[in-house]
Design an enzyme around this catalytic site. Structure first.
Site, PDB file in Angstrom:
ATOM      1  N   LYS A  33       7.538   8.177   7.971  1.00 53.07           N
ATOM      2  CA  LYS A  33       6.684   7.286   7.192  1.00 53.07           C
ATOM      3  C   LYS A  33       7.452   6.821   5.969  1.00 53.07           C
ATOM      4  O   LYS A  33       7.895   7.633   5.150  1.00 53.07           O
ATOM      5  CB  LYS A  33       5.403   8.008   6.772  1.00 53.07           C
ATOM      6  CG  LYS A  33       4.498   7.128   5.923  1.00 53.07           C
ATOM      7  CD  LYS A  33       3.159   7.764   5.666  1.00 53.07           C
ATOM      8  CE  LYS A  33       2.319   6.867   4.772  1.00 53.07           C
ATOM      9  NZ  LYS A  33       1.014   7.462   4.487  1.00 53.07           N
ATOM     10  N   ARG A  53      -4.452   0.148   0.785  1.00 54.23           N
ATOM     11  CA  ARG A  53      -4.828   0.853  -0.442  1.00 54.23           C
ATOM     12  C   ARG A  53      -6.048   0.189  -1.078  1.00 54.23           C
ATOM     13  O   ARG A  53      -6.867   0.866  -1.699  1.00 54.23           O
ATOM     14  CB  ARG A  53      -3.631   0.948  -1.395  1.00 54.23           C
ATOM     15  CG  ARG A  53      -2.560   1.883  -0.828  1.00 54.23           C
ATOM     16  CD  ARG A  53      -1.326   2.010  -1.703  1.00 54.23           C
ATOM     17  NE  ARG A  53      -0.261   2.712  -0.991  1.00 54.23           N
ATOM     18  CZ  ARG A  53       1.005   2.755  -1.375  1.00 54.23           C
ATOM     19  NH1 ARG A  53       1.376   2.146  -2.481  1.00 54.23           N
ATOM     20  NH2 ARG A  53       1.898   3.397  -0.658  1.00 54.23           N
ATOM     21  N   LYS A 109       6.125   4.546  10.933  1.00 54.75           N
ATOM     22  CA  LYS A 109       5.233   3.704  10.149  1.00 54.75           C
ATOM     23  C   LYS A 109       5.970   3.145   8.943  1.00 54.75           C
ATOM     24  O   LYS A 109       6.639   3.918   8.264  1.00 54.75           O
ATOM     25  CB  LYS A 109       4.048   4.565   9.706  1.00 54.75           C
ATOM     26  CG  LYS A 109       3.050   3.869   8.839  1.00 54.75           C
ATOM     27  CD  LYS A 109       2.000   4.846   8.436  1.00 54.75           C
ATOM     28  CE  LYS A 109       1.094   4.152   7.448  1.00 54.75           C
ATOM     29  NZ  LYS A 109       0.264   5.057   6.736  1.00 54.75           N
ATOM     30  N   SER A 162      -1.470  -2.293   7.593  1.00 62.34           N
ATOM     31  CA  SER A 162      -2.333  -3.308   6.998  1.00 62.34           C
ATOM     32  C   SER A 162      -1.582  -4.579   6.602  1.00 62.34           C
ATOM     33  O   SER A 162      -2.066  -5.687   6.833  1.00 62.34           O
ATOM     34  CB  SER A 162      -3.046  -2.714   5.792  1.00 62.34           C
ATOM     35  OG  SER A 162      -2.112  -2.196   4.855  1.00 62.34           O
ATOM     36  N   TYR A 193      -5.101  -2.437  13.844  1.00 59.07           N
ATOM     37  CA  TYR A 193      -6.422  -2.964  13.485  1.00 59.07           C
ATOM     38  C   TYR A 193      -6.903  -3.956  14.526  1.00 59.07           C
ATOM     39  O   TYR A 193      -8.066  -4.333  14.542  1.00 59.07           O
ATOM     40  CB  TYR A 193      -6.353  -3.605  12.087  1.00 59.07           C
ATOM     41  CG  TYR A 193      -5.950  -2.584  11.051  1.00 59.07           C
ATOM     42  CD1 TYR A 193      -6.873  -1.630  10.604  1.00 59.07           C
ATOM     43  CD2 TYR A 193      -4.632  -2.504  10.587  1.00 59.07           C
ATOM     44  CE1 TYR A 193      -6.495  -0.643   9.710  1.00 59.07           C
ATOM     45  CE2 TYR A 193      -4.250  -1.528   9.683  1.00 59.07           C
ATOM     46  CZ  TYR A 193      -5.180  -0.594   9.255  1.00 59.07           C
ATOM     47  OH  TYR A 193      -4.803   0.386   8.386  1.00 59.07           O
TER      48      TYR A 193
END
Ligand code: PBG
Length: 333
Positions: A202, A212, A256, A282, A321
């Site tokens: 990550k 966030r 990620k 995101s 998503y």
């Protein structure tokens, strides 16, 4: 691999691209709903679904709505949902005790989904940031994110999630030693079959910005996460972290962010042959959506192409998503 190819004109690669049937026969990877894990945001209340400004089409849902969303995803063949709580600021403290409250929002959501939607796996996130008054993934003392005490807190969080019925735990905190500590604690407590998908590689990435906002951590975060998340310049280090997490008892590993780090996915798959996942985060989602909203790209096509790229890079599955949207699209053919 060094294929032996005849020279042109015996070799005309376009022969296999001539029709959709021939292309289908020659296709090397297949994106399927079962490859997908859907990250979803939970908030308190009843009957609420509020859209996140920086992530159009993504909502924070109350537990009842989360159950509906999970049922819809299960119906579409999506394999798992991954829960992220939006914690009320009044519950955020420096000791992050809400993280292991058996009745916190995340644990209530796990129980509700497990009770009502048997056909979907529930994954969680393990890190202290949703519960931390300073927005960090670990406990902070004198401005330092302290490792070993954080690991103790994360183990308590993991056990509470396992107790609530989580199928897959996703430690995203990047502390050292957390996978071994969690695995030992899970075994000791009798949770032998709870899987761990470690966020092994990550990176300290600017692509997490919209997330966030979604979990309400942007305002709280003081400084950056560079003392625990990886330097985007590194690749060998990711292999060492993946090797370590597999050795400590992770069942699956994750890279990620996603698209900017496909080289890491491919290396991990080739080197370890373990289940490798990527998180299309995101910021990646927001970029595609923003360009699509401007009419600059075809959002549907870029969505599919971006997810195919993960399969091609050797990933077994993707956190995205887009999960329900792409699953619906794949069903429609
Ligand atoms: C929290 C966590 C983050 C994401 C998943 N878990 C943010 C962070 O590390 O700051 C990012 C997901 C996304 O951007 O979609 N530990």
């Amino acid at each position: 691999m060094h294929p032996i190819l005849p020279a042109f004109p015996a070799n005309r690669p376009r022969r296999l691209r001539r029709t959709e049937q021939l292309r289908a026969l020659a296709r090397e990877t297949l994106l399927a709903p079962g490859d997908l894990i859907w990250p979803i945001f939970v908030r308190d209340g009843q009957g609420v679904a509020e859209e996140i400004a920086s992530m159009p089409g993504v909502f924070r849902r109350s537990v009842d709505r989360i159950v509906e969303a999970a049922a819809e995803a299960a119906e579409l063949g999506v394999s798992a949902v991954c829960l992220f709580p939006y914690t009320d600021p009044s519950l955020k403290t420096e000791d992050c005790a809400e993280a292991w409250n058996p009745d916190n929002l995340c644990n209530r959501a796990i129980r509700a989904i497990k009770a009502e939607v048997p056909d979907i796996a529930v994954m969680t996130d393990i890190a202290l940031d949703p519960y931390n008054s300073n927005g960090h993934d670990g406990l902070v003392v004198d401005g330092i994110i302290i490792n070993d005490e954080t690991v103790e807190a994360l183990v308590k969080m993991a056990l509470a999630q396992a107790e609530a019925g989580a199928d897959i735990l996703g430690p995203s905190d990047m502390m050292d030693g957390r996978i071994g500590a969690m695995r030992t604690a899970l075994e000791a407590a009798g949770y032998r079959d709870v899987a761990i998908m470690s966020y092994s590689a990550k990176y300290a990435s600017a692509f997490y910005g919209p997330f966030r906002d979604a979990v309400g951590a942007s305002g709280a975060l003081k400084g950056d996460k560079k003392t625990y998340q990886m330097d985007p310049a590194n690749s060998d280090e990711a292999m060492r972290l993946i090797a370590r997490d597999l050795a400590e008892g992770a069942d699956m590993v994750m890279v990620k962010p996603g698209l900017p780090y496909l080289d890491i996915c491919r290396r991990a798959k080739d080197m370890f042959g373990a289940p490798v996942f990527a998180y299309q985060v995101s910021g990646e989602y927001a970029m595609i959506e923003a360009a699509a909203a401007n009419g600059w790209i075809d959002g549907e096509k870029v969505m599919i192409e971006s997810l195919q790229a993960f399969k091609r890079a050797g990933c077994d599955g993707i956190l995205t998503y887009y999960a329900p949207r792409v699953a619906r699209r794949l069903r429609a053919g």
